[in-house]
Motif scaffolding. Structure first.
Motif, PDB file in Angstrom:
ATOM      1  N   GLN A 131       0.771  -3.457   6.861  1.00 53.61           N
ATOM      2  CA  GLN A 131       1.344  -2.958   5.603  1.00 53.61           C
ATOM      3  C   GLN A 131       0.243  -2.347   4.740  1.00 53.61           C
ATOM      4  O   GLN A 131       0.418  -1.265   4.164  1.00 53.61           O
ATOM      5  N   THR A 132      -0.880  -3.025   4.653  1.00 54.94           N
ATOM      6  CA  THR A 132      -1.976  -2.486   3.846  1.00 54.94           C
ATOM      7  C   THR A 132      -2.449  -1.146   4.420  1.00 54.94           C
ATOM      8  O   THR A 132      -2.691  -0.193   3.674  1.00 54.94           O
ATOM      9  N   LEU A 133      -2.539  -1.060   5.736  1.00 56.35           N
ATOM     10  CA  LEU A 133      -2.979   0.206   6.332  1.00 56.35           C
ATOM     11  C   LEU A 133      -2.000   1.342   6.032  1.00 56.35           C
ATOM     12  O   LEU A 133      -2.408   2.473   5.758  1.00 56.35           O
ATOM     13  N   LEU A 134      -0.713   1.046   6.069  1.00 50.61           N
ATOM     14  CA  LEU A 134       0.233   2.127   5.785  1.00 50.61           C
ATOM     15  C   LEU A 134       0.226   2.473   4.303  1.00 50.61           C
ATOM     16  O   LEU A 134       0.449   3.637   3.924  1.00 50.61           O
ATOM     17  N   ASP A 135      -0.092   1.509   3.458  1.00 51.47           N
ATOM     18  CA  ASP A 135      -0.263   1.813   2.035  1.00 51.47           C
ATOM     19  C   ASP A 135      -1.475   2.739   1.844  1.00 51.47           C
ATOM     20  O   ASP A 135      -1.413   3.711   1.085  1.00 51.47           O
ATOM     21  N   LEU A 136      -2.547   2.421   2.567  1.00 51.36           N
ATOM     22  CA  LEU A 136      -3.744   3.276   2.469  1.00 51.36           C
ATOM     23  C   LEU A 136      -3.436   4.696   2.941  1.00 51.36           C
ATOM     24  O   LEU A 136      -3.846   5.673   2.319  1.00 51.36           O
ATOM     25  N   LEU A 137      -2.712   4.797   4.039  1.00 52.19           N
ATOM     26  CA  LEU A 137      -2.377   6.132   4.553  1.00 52.19           C
ATOM     27  C   LEU A 137      -1.559   6.909   3.523  1.00 52.19           C
ATOM     28  O   LEU A 137      -1.797   8.105   3.288  1.00 52.19           O
ATOM     29  N   THR A 138      -0.632   6.223   2.880  1.00 58.29           N
ATOM     30  CA  THR A 138       0.229   6.873   1.886  1.00 58.29           C
ATOM     31  C   THR A 138      -0.603   7.369   0.697  1.00 58.29           C
ATOM     32  O   THR A 138      -0.413   8.493   0.216  1.00 58.29           O
ATOM     33  N   ILE A 139      -1.537   6.553   0.258  1.00 62.34           N
ATOM     34  CA  ILE A 139      -2.398   6.953  -0.865  1.00 62.34           C
ATOM     35  C   ILE A 139      -3.322   8.106  -0.450  1.00 62.34           C
ATOM     36  O   ILE A 139      -3.501   9.081  -1.180  1.00 62.34           O
ATOM     37  N   GLN A 140      -3.862   7.989   0.745  1.00 62.06           N
ATOM     38  CA  GLN A 140      -4.778   9.026   1.221  1.00 62.06           C
ATOM     39  C   GLN A 140      -4.069  10.373   1.346  1.00 62.06           C
ATOM     40  O   GLN A 140      -4.637  11.426   1.024  1.00 62.06           O
ATOM     41  N   GLY A 145      -8.184  10.554  -0.741  1.00 58.12           N
ATOM     42  CA  GLY A 145      -9.259   9.564  -0.750  1.00 58.12           C
ATOM     43  C   GLY A 145      -8.939   8.466  -1.726  1.00 58.12           C
ATOM     44  O   GLY A 145      -7.829   8.409  -2.262  1.00 58.12           O
ATOM     45  N   PHE A 146      -9.916   7.580  -1.937  1.00 58.31           N
ATOM     46  CA  PHE A 146      -9.658   6.388  -2.748  1.00 58.31           C
ATOM     47  C   PHE A 146     -10.617   6.276  -3.932  1.00 58.31           C
ATOM     48  O   PHE A 146     -10.319   5.622  -4.918  1.00 58.31           O
ATOM     49  N   LYS A 147     -11.767   6.922  -3.844  1.00 62.53           N
ATOM     50  CA  LYS A 147     -12.799   6.784  -4.876  1.00 62.53           C
ATOM     51  C   LYS A 147     -12.273   7.278  -6.223  1.00 62.53           C
ATOM     52  O   LYS A 147     -11.711   8.360  -6.324  1.00 62.53           O
ATOM     53  N   GLY A 148     -12.472   6.437  -7.239  1.00 61.07           N
ATOM     54  CA  GLY A 148     -12.092   6.829  -8.584  1.00 61.07           C
ATOM     55  C   GLY A 148     -10.630   6.635  -8.924  1.00 61.07           C
ATOM     56  O   GLY A 148     -10.236   6.806 -10.080  1.00 61.07           O
ATOM     57  N   LEU A 149      -9.812   6.300  -7.930  1.00 60.95           N
ATOM     58  CA  LEU A 149      -8.390   6.075  -8.226  1.00 60.95           C
ATOM     59  C   LEU A 149      -8.181   4.736  -8.929  1.00 60.95           C
ATOM     60  O   LEU A 149      -8.921   3.782  -8.679  1.00 60.95           O
ATOM     61  N   THR A 150      -7.154   4.685  -9.775  1.00 60.53           N
ATOM     62  CA  THR A 150      -6.748   3.411 -10.367  1.00 60.53           C
ATOM     63  C   THR A 150      -5.416   2.997  -9.752  1.00 60.53           C
ATOM     64  O   THR A 150      -4.436   3.748  -9.829  1.00 60.53           O
ATOM     65  N   VAL A 151      -5.440   1.835  -9.116  1.00 59.93           N
ATOM     66  CA  VAL A 151      -4.223   1.343  -8.468  1.00 59.93           C
ATOM     67  C   VAL A 151      -3.777   0.073  -9.185  1.00 59.93           C
ATOM     68  O   VAL A 151      -4.549  -0.878  -9.307  1.00 59.93           O
ATOM     69  N   SER A 165      -4.488  -8.263   0.237  1.00 62.84           N
ATOM     70  CA  SER A 165      -5.147  -7.326   1.154  1.00 62.84           C
ATOM     71  C   SER A 165      -5.396  -5.991   0.466  1.00 62.84           C
ATOM     72  O   SER A 165      -6.483  -5.417   0.566  1.00 62.84           O
ATOM     73  N   ASN A 166      -4.372  -5.502  -0.215  1.00 62.11           N
ATOM     74  CA  ASN A 166      -4.521  -4.199  -0.867  1.00 62.11           C
ATOM     75  C   ASN A 166      -5.630  -4.238  -1.917  1.00 62.11           C
ATOM     76  O   ASN A 166      -6.460  -3.328  -1.991  1.00 62.11           O
ATOM     77  N   ALA A 167      -5.640  -5.284  -2.733  1.00 66.83           N
ATOM     78  CA  ALA A 167      -6.644  -5.378  -3.791  1.00 66.83           C
ATOM     79  C   ALA A 167      -8.052  -5.401  -3.189  1.00 66.83           C
ATOM     80  O   ALA A 167      -8.959  -4.681  -3.636  1.00 66.83           O
ATOM     81  N   GLU A 168      -8.222  -6.189  -2.147  1.00 65.25           N
ATOM     82  CA  GLU A 168      -9.551  -6.308  -1.535  1.00 65.25           C
ATOM     83  C   GLU A 168     -10.031  -4.996  -0.928  1.00 65.25           C
ATOM     84  O   GLU A 168     -11.138  -4.527  -1.205  1.00 65.25           O
ATOM     85  N   ILE A 169      -9.181  -4.389  -0.113  1.00 62.97           N
ATOM     86  CA  ILE A 169      -9.650  -3.226   0.629  1.00 62.97           C
ATOM     87  C   ILE A 169      -9.765  -1.997  -0.274  1.00 62.97           C
ATOM     88  O   ILE A 169     -10.688  -1.187  -0.119  1.00 62.97           O
ATOM     89  N   LEU A 170      -8.873  -1.885  -1.246  1.00 66.84           N
ATOM     90  CA  LEU A 170      -8.956  -0.740  -2.159  1.00 66.84           C
ATOM     91  C   LEU A 170     -10.235  -0.811  -2.988  1.00 66.84           C
ATOM     92  O   LEU A 170     -10.888   0.209  -3.233  1.00 66.84           O
ATOM     93  N   THR A 171     -10.598  -2.003  -3.405  1.00 67.96           N
ATOM     94  CA  THR A 171     -11.853  -2.190  -4.136  1.00 67.96           C
ATOM     95  C   THR A 171     -13.038  -1.776  -3.255  1.00 67.96           C
ATOM     96  O   THR A 171     -13.925  -1.025  -3.677  1.00 67.96           O
ATOM     97  N   LYS A 172     -12.997  -2.225  -2.015  1.00 66.26           N
ATOM     98  CA  LYS A 172     -14.052  -1.888  -1.048  1.00 66.26           C
ATOM     99  C   LYS A 172     -14.159  -0.378  -0.842  1.00 66.26           C
ATOM    100  O   LYS A 172     -15.238   0.169  -0.616  1.00 66.26           O
ATOM    101  N   LEU A 173     -13.027   0.300  -0.877  1.00 63.23           N
ATOM    102  CA  LEU A 173     -13.014   1.742  -0.627  1.00 63.23           C
ATOM    103  C   LEU A 173     -13.278   2.563  -1.891  1.00 63.23           C
ATOM    104  O   LEU A 173     -13.207   3.789  -1.865  1.00 63.23           O
TER     105      LEU A 173
END
Lengths: 304, 304, 304
Positions: A131-140, A145-151, A165-173
């Motif tokens: 689920q987190t991966l498909l959320d990332l794909l949707t945002i991308q 990309g992810f840098k500078g985005l506010t989620v 999962s989303n909070a952790e990985i989005l922060t990392k990205l």
């Protein structure tokens, strides 16, 4: 064969490659399907529509054979343990097992004892990596990309296996994660800053609503549908105050009129059904990776 | 893509083409199967053996991929609506959804909002178009047409979703429909003339028995099995008074010793199992039509 | 088409050919899969994991189409008989039906009335021929034959559908069968000699443990798990007194700490998971035989 248990286990590089691969499946399909019969077992011990069927569609689009295990008609009724059930499926030829289970961390005692790839399709209030991966794909797809985005992650943070999962990985990205929801459902261990619902709505590029996990609450009736909607839901009024380009996401199933006004489910900002669509291609990428396949001979080989 | 909701929506020309196509599948099979993975979702919210499996066999014989949705293990358990469930399946790639549902007219609010083809596999006491089509095919195989035939619909007319469709379309195609059964179960809105059970048996070319829909009655115990059988069932004695060439039909499942004497289920007049056999080819024709496929290149192209 | 109801019906010659064929599938796979769509219905009226899925894997590895019948969602809920359900599946195109049913001898009234092949996947406390065949294959792989071997069947003999078949056929093939277990669960009609648990353990080449069939007992609480384990289970201590080359078998699902010490389930003597692995190839051989297929053109043609 690798397991996919949580995104914490994966390098950023691997995550990026999975996203690239999923996008390739979406753009061009799986041109060559697997010819040898390869079996994947789907074990869903909790109800599911989109995760279960998107894995099944992904399997079939790759040419894999799905074995749909049903808890109610199997030997788990005779007391067979999950480990023994998986060992059976392994002996019968399954190369991977996609598992949803109500017990958080169900895979912990299994992961070093099996020769098939374990794919976590949701463990209690734990993780839900696909689920987190498909959320990332949707945002991308939306923001490249992810840098500078506010989620903004909004709602039942504590019981959600997606939120963490989303909070952790989005922060990392490189994204900023802001959190909002009833204090009783706050999850102090998540990365991210708590803000009011109004601030969350007005400052986010991505408004990621979370489902109220009534099946994981012990009847704690904090809200009626209507009071929740007014306090933390995406009302028609709040949607108007979102940033011009901001999008709405929700892992679904959503409760119409609770987390989100029914009229907004398919509004121009909503990517909710797009998320589901992306889910098929993400799961194709996960299965290809987990099984060590290489479905289409093409330039961006998966080098994991 | 077109929906198949009731036969009322179809022109006589389309019905005739579907019958021709079904006969072609029966005579020659589906020579070329679909190569691209095309998904069809089967959603049965009420028990079914023959309709469900004949659709599944039809799908597989055409080379389609079946997604078998199970109400008890899906997110409908978390309160997801039918519309939202279908939107999910659409996003996952389903091009058609075969649905049986206890609610009459369940498709009304759905039909203009989805991009997949809805195929009604039975809605409450409403319609069951694929059953009517296979009944037509069975009659056509026997009598080479419908004009001038007398078809008796006997039994639980009011609760039967087969009776209404059959009565309407057979009348349209030139047959005379006669009706018989307990007055409590009469359905005044059907075309056709009410006659006594004895007259129905003696004058019909087709004796179409109907199942007692006990699951749709509110415990109204009008009959015991035996009293129904004596009053309106096809007894051994009544069968002897049928016309020489007359045939017996029943949409099944039949109650042995109630609507029909057990010994008559497979007698020389019975087309009951032939109906089921025809059901596969009818459903192949329906799916081909609904999905806009053209399975075998041959002279009688489907020009709908 | 032939039925497989119990091994009593098969000649030793046919049994040997099925074993040879299963070994060939294990060694070389099914090189050519069936191209025409051939349907096999799987009807499991009792819970099952390994039998059900090993049949499904076998079907798919042979290129057959599986129709998975589920009792809870079918017209058996509307009172349809097993015969009528099978007649439906036959009309829909099923060429074989794999059936597990709680009623001993459920196939007796069916076998001469159907044109599809009936494959008994377990009838109450009756027979379970495919399990016996895979047990034979496992023993043959170990000892290259049966003559002169001592096989101990230990435990719930009376309620086991495996014990009887194994005792009968192993005796026929030249092995000595010894039996051990609680006197209340003795089965006087089996061939074989009753011995103490200690003698059984110490003299057997094959220690074939049997599952306590709690679902077939009427709550007769003869033992706790621990007292059974001490009295008739394969404890760590007893395993040490087994002959050097002796192996452990169990039809599974096993109760850890009851019939067998948990630590022994995957010990060097255990062939329990090997049995399951062999089950797939045995079921491929059974289906090939029952359907009159000849999957790989090769020297050892099946001449049954």
């Amino acid at each position: 064969m690798p397991h996919l248990l949580s995104l914490t286990d994966l390098s950023v590089h691997t995550i990026e490659e999975l996203l690239t691969r999923a996008q390739a499946f979406q753009d061009r399909g799986a041109e060559q399907r697997v010819r040898e019969p390869i079996f994947v077992a789907n074990l869903f011990f909790e109800p599911s529509t989109r995760t279960r069927f998107s894995f099944e569609v992904a399997e079939k689009r790759l040419g894999l054979n799905a074995l749909n295990f049903d808890d109610t008609t199997s030997s788990t009724q005779k007391g067979e343990t999950l480990y023994d059930t998986l060992r059976v499926l392994e002996e019968l030829g399954a190369k991977a097992a996609v598992i949803r289970h109500s017990e958080q961390g169900f895979y912990e005692p299994l992961q070093d004892r099996l020769h098939l790839s374990l794919i976590n399709a949701g463990d209690g209030s734990g993780h839900h990596p696909s689920q987190t991966l498909l959320d990332l794909l949707t945002i991308q797809q939306e923001f490249s990309g992810f840098k500078g985005l506010t989620v903004a992650m909004i709602g039942d943070l504590r019981h959600s296996r997606v939120a963490r999962s989303n909070a952790e990985i989005l922060t990392k990205l490189g994204a900023s994660v802001i959190l909002s929801g009833p204090p009783e459902w706050h999850a102090p261990e998540f990365p991210g800053t708590y803000v009011s619902i109004e601030e969350a709505i007005e400052t986010a590029d991505v408004v990621n609503l979370l489902r109220i996990q009534t099946e994981r609450h012990d009847g704690e009736g904090l809200f009626t549908k209507e009071t929740y909607h007014q306090a933390y839901g995406l009302t028609l009024e709040r949607e108007k105050r979102m940033k011009a380009h901001a999008i709405i996401m929700h892992p679904a199933p959503f409760n119409r009129g609770v987390e989100i006004a029914s009229e907004l489910v398919e509004c121009r900002r909503s990517r909710i059904f797009k998320q589901m669509h992306n889910g098929v291609h993400i799961r194709m990428a996960i299965l290809e990776w987990a099984l060590g396949l290489n479905i289409i001979p093409q330039h961006f080989q998966l080098s994991i």
